[in-house]
Design a protein around this motif. Sequence first.
Motif, PDB file in Angstrom:
ATOM      1  N   ARG A  13      48.713  43.477  36.337  1.00  0.00           N
ATOM      2  CA  ARG A  13      47.702  43.139  37.336  1.00  0.00           C
ATOM      3  C   ARG A  13      48.256  42.201  38.395  1.00  0.00           C
ATOM      4  NH1 ARG A  13      42.927  42.806  32.702  1.00  0.00           N
ATOM      5  NH2 ARG A  13      43.080  45.037  32.228  1.00  0.00           N
ATOM      6  N   SER A  14      49.153  41.346  37.991  1.00  0.00           N
ATOM      7  CA  SER A  14      49.802  40.470  38.965  1.00  0.00           C
ATOM      8  C   SER A  14      50.643  41.283  39.941  1.00  0.00           C
ATOM      9  CB  SER A  14      50.668  39.440  38.232  1.00  0.00           C
ATOM     10  OG  SER A  14      51.349  38.626  39.151  1.00  0.00           O
ATOM     11  N   LEU A  15      51.365  42.269  39.414  1.00  0.00           N
ATOM     12  CA  LEU A  15      52.189  43.123  40.275  1.00  0.00           C
ATOM     13  C   LEU A  15      51.318  43.977  41.202  1.00  0.00           C
ATOM     14  CD1 LEU A  15      54.858  44.240  37.660  1.00  0.00           C
ATOM     15  CD2 LEU A  15      55.276  42.821  39.673  1.00  0.00           C
ATOM     16  N   ILE A  16      50.199  44.480  40.673  1.00  0.00           N
ATOM     17  CA  ILE A  16      49.286  45.276  41.496  1.00  0.00           C
ATOM     18  C   ILE A  16      48.729  44.436  42.637  1.00  0.00           C
ATOM     19  CG2 ILE A  16      47.038  46.431  41.520  1.00  0.00           C
ATOM     20  CD1 ILE A  16      47.690  47.335  38.611  1.00  0.00           C
ATOM     21  N   LEU A  17      48.307  43.227  42.319  1.00  0.00           N
ATOM     22  CA  LEU A  17      47.744  42.351  43.343  1.00  0.00           C
ATOM     23  C   LEU A  17      48.786  42.005  44.403  1.00  0.00           C
ATOM     24  CD1 LEU A  17      45.308  40.814  44.327  1.00  0.00           C
ATOM     25  CD2 LEU A  17      45.937  38.933  42.814  1.00  0.00           C
ATOM     26  N   ASP A  47      39.647  47.794  37.843  1.00  0.00           N
ATOM     27  CA  ASP A  47      38.292  47.323  37.546  1.00  0.00           C
ATOM     28  C   ASP A  47      38.293  45.819  37.285  1.00  0.00           C
ATOM     29  OD1 ASP A  47      37.040  49.768  37.812  1.00  0.00           O
ATOM     30  OD2 ASP A  47      37.172  50.269  35.686  1.00  0.00           O
ATOM     31  N   ALA A  48      39.272  45.359  36.492  1.00  0.00           N
ATOM     32  CA  ALA A  48      39.347  43.939  36.157  1.00  0.00           C
ATOM     33  C   ALA A  48      39.601  43.095  37.401  1.00  0.00           C
ATOM     34  CB  ALA A  48      40.441  43.707  35.114  1.00  0.00           C
ATOM     35  N   LEU A  49      40.497  43.553  38.263  1.00  0.00           N
ATOM     36  CA  LEU A  49      40.802  42.817  39.494  1.00  0.00           C
ATOM     37  C   LEU A  49      39.623  42.839  40.461  1.00  0.00           C
ATOM     38  CD1 LEU A  49      44.476  44.063  39.944  1.00  0.00           C
ATOM     39  CD2 LEU A  49      43.779  41.715  39.417  1.00  0.00           C
ATOM     40  N   ALA A  50      38.882  43.960  40.474  1.00  0.00           N
ATOM     41  CA  ALA A  50      37.699  44.032  41.334  1.00  0.00           C
ATOM     42  C   ALA A  50      36.620  43.067  40.852  1.00  0.00           C
ATOM     43  CB  ALA A  50      37.160  45.467  41.369  1.00  0.00           C
ATOM     44  N   ARG A  51      36.446  42.983  39.523  1.00  0.00           N
ATOM     45  CA  ARG A  51      35.457  42.037  38.980  1.00  0.00           C
ATOM     46  C   ARG A  51      35.826  40.591  39.320  1.00  0.00           C
ATOM     47  NH1 ARG A  51      35.577  45.599  34.519  1.00  0.00           N
ATOM     48  NH2 ARG A  51      37.043  44.239  33.423  1.00  0.00           N
ATOM     49  N   ALA A  52      37.138  40.339  39.391  1.00  0.00           N
ATOM     50  CA  ALA A  52      37.597  38.995  39.753  1.00  0.00           C
ATOM     51  C   ALA A  52      37.455  38.709  41.241  1.00  0.00           C
ATOM     52  CB  ALA A  52      39.051  38.811  39.324  1.00  0.00           C
ATOM     53  N   GLY A  53      37.134  39.760  42.028  1.00  0.00           N
ATOM     54  CA  GLY A  53      36.904  39.577  43.453  1.00  0.00           C
ATOM     55  C   GLY A  53      38.150  39.512  44.314  1.00  0.00           C
ATOM     56  N   ALA A  62      42.801  51.088  45.652  1.00  0.00           N
ATOM     57  CA  ALA A  62      42.142  49.812  45.944  1.00  0.00           C
ATOM     58  C   ALA A  62      42.753  49.219  47.205  1.00  0.00           C
ATOM     59  CB  ALA A  62      42.314  48.841  44.777  1.00  0.00           C
ATOM     60  N   VAL A  63      41.982  48.367  47.860  1.00  0.00           N
ATOM     61  CA  VAL A  63      42.459  47.654  49.036  1.00  0.00           C
ATOM     62  C   VAL A  63      42.068  46.193  48.907  1.00  0.00           C
ATOM     63  CG1 VAL A  63      42.329  49.666  50.557  1.00  0.00           C
ATOM     64  CG2 VAL A  63      40.358  48.139  50.369  1.00  0.00           C
ATOM     65  N   ALA A  64      42.619  45.374  49.793  1.00  0.00           N
ATOM     66  CA  ALA A  64      42.294  43.956  49.796  1.00  0.00           C
ATOM     67  C   ALA A  64      40.791  43.770  49.962  1.00  0.00           C
ATOM     68  CB  ALA A  64      43.049  43.245  50.915  1.00  0.00           C
ATOM     69  N   TRP A 224      32.914  56.574  41.236  1.00  0.00           N
ATOM     70  CA  TRP A 224      31.983  55.699  40.511  1.00  0.00           C
ATOM     71  C   TRP A 224      32.444  54.241  40.598  1.00  0.00           C
ATOM     72  CZ3 TRP A 224      27.218  56.107  38.674  1.00  0.00           C
ATOM     73  CH2 TRP A 224      26.737  55.104  37.822  1.00  0.00           C
ATOM     74  N   GLY A 225      31.541  53.370  40.968  1.00  0.00           N
ATOM     75  CA  GLY A 225      31.860  51.949  41.065  1.00  0.00           C
ATOM     76  C   GLY A 225      32.391  51.527  42.414  1.00  0.00           C
ATOM     77  N   VAL A 226      32.636  52.483  43.302  1.00  0.00           N
ATOM     78  CA  VAL A 226      33.118  52.172  44.649  1.00  0.00           C
ATOM     79  C   VAL A 226      31.920  51.859  45.547  1.00  0.00           C
ATOM     80  CG1 VAL A 226      34.346  53.069  46.671  1.00  0.00           C
ATOM     81  CG2 VAL A 226      35.172  53.601  44.362  1.00  0.00           C
TER      82      VAL A 226
END
Length: 268
Positions: A13-17, A47-53, A62-64, A224-226
């Motif tokens: 997730r760190s690398l994805i971000l 999903d986890a990164l999106a929940r973290a905002g 995903a995008v910023a 879904w979820g977008v």
Amino acid sequence: MTDNSNLLAEQRRSLILEEVRRHGGVRVNELTRRLGVSDMTIRRDLDALARAGVLEKVHGGAVAADTARTHEPGFEAKSALEPSAKEEIARVAAALVAPGSAVALSGGTTTYALARYLIGIEELTVVTNSVPVSDVFEQARRRGDGAGATVVLTGGVRTPSDSLVGPVADRTIRSLRFDLLFLGVHGLSPRAGLSTPNIAEAETNRQFVESAGRVVVVADHTKWGVVGLSTFAELAEADTWVTDAGLPADVARAAREQLREVVVAPAG
């Protein structure tokens, strides 16, 4: 970005971000290839990164967080996302159309795939605000293929996704009534309903929904979820969601709590 299938979730997730921050966005298929993990693993990470905002999911990736709600890919870019799923959805959705129907198709690459399955159905009237969808029927007419549907193109202002929107399109749609609407969407969400990043397109889609006897959403499981910038309908306003076999069982259960019907197209 490193190729390492043994990375811990936190490291992935760190690398994805980092990738999102560097390039403004990421695509699921690219992340699965580069990180050596499954599509479902990457989607859980997003999903986890999106929940973290810290990012927001969009179709296919995903995008910023500060750009997600207004991010509108062009038609060609969207055509490259989930092509097999779109064909499966289109094949199943076409079976809902009876000869002699008045059918509306909104803009989108899934409705474009569906249009190709409709050209052989007798005595159709097709209302659309999609230039590519209209072209499918026009090309069939020139070849002498199909059943010669009557096509009503709404007119309007063209969006990056080749849909026609704005007051002209809205006025045309308001003046019509059709049996069945096939609706492409940017995203479906229990909280935000059906949404799009384009405000003008949201209003045009709202007119489509209000003029339809039956509303069928055609969208693959990644939608879904977008959440786009502008909501144009609640989930409960859709009668049916036709999606693909990639839809997780827990998502299908959640969707059925708000939608009248969820139809999962079998994998081809």
